[in-house]
Enzyme design. Sequence first.
Site: not given
Length: 278
Positions: A24, A74, A110
Amino acid sequence: VNGSPLVSASTRLLAILGDPVAHSRSPILHNAAMRTLLLDGVYLALQCTTEACPSLLRGIAQAGGGGNITIPHKEIAARALERSSASVQRTGACNTYWFEAGQVCGDNTDVEGFSQAAQSAFGDLRGAEVLLLGAGGAARAVLAALCDMSVALVRVQARSPQRAAQLAGIATGSATRFEILPPGASARADLLINGTPLGMHDHDAWPAQLADVEPGTRIFDLVYRAQETPWVRAALAAGLQAVDGKEMLLQQAVAAFRRWWQRDPQLDVMRAALNSTD
Ligand code: NAP
């Protein structure tokens, strides 16, 4: 660095939870942005299992912190929240969490991250036919954004058609038609999107072969690496318009930063941090 406060007893913990998470770039982006604004926070990447994710998320938030959620957590994160934004309710996926008014809150930035990156790369996508590869948390956000952009059709192709079918509700009530493309089948598209993790690692297969892709097809790879992904490089070499996931990462990070700090990060600082190291 740059007069930043040292980590102290008042420092706020922000953490990205995922598995894997070592790839990440979010810690680099957010630590640079917080340092520049002299905010008393530190952003770490914490690898955790799907089982551990909900309690870790709630614990960090209840201690006044917050953070992001990445692959593959998620959807479980969305179910761990006490207050969900409209984007989380719509997509069933959460990528940003924090604590507010005594509640663990979450959003899915997102959706706006993809919208902004896609529109800045490709302009108005109204009426486009889209092939979306993958049916996980990121694909859910992409589908919601595509419906908001009034694309005509989204075909979702995933190795599990059952999982792809679970995305149908996101398009319900929009002007966008939703179809499932069986694994192995092919279809033309104005825009081909990789929402799978393929390309994160050196020896990964390509998300889709480019040999049959018609000229004029635009490519959006959600995966990002220090340089363009091999798939994006191959698409560019074949004369196609193609972008990787870096701009989306940046735009979703800006939106997440606002949720935690109620202020804007400096975009140029975040962009420079993203492009700085491998
Ligand atoms: P996820 O929830 O785990 O979903 C991944 C999807 O890809 C699932 O449909 C999964 O299928 C499929 N998949 C996994 N491995 C595959 C393989 N080897 N071959 C074919 N399909 C495969 O993950 P996610 O959160 O959606 O993230 C997906 C990717 O997008 C990650 O690389 C992530 O880093 C990237 N991403 C980038 C941004 C950005 O800002 N640029 C934002 C979000 C995500 P199954 O259901 O069969 O496992």
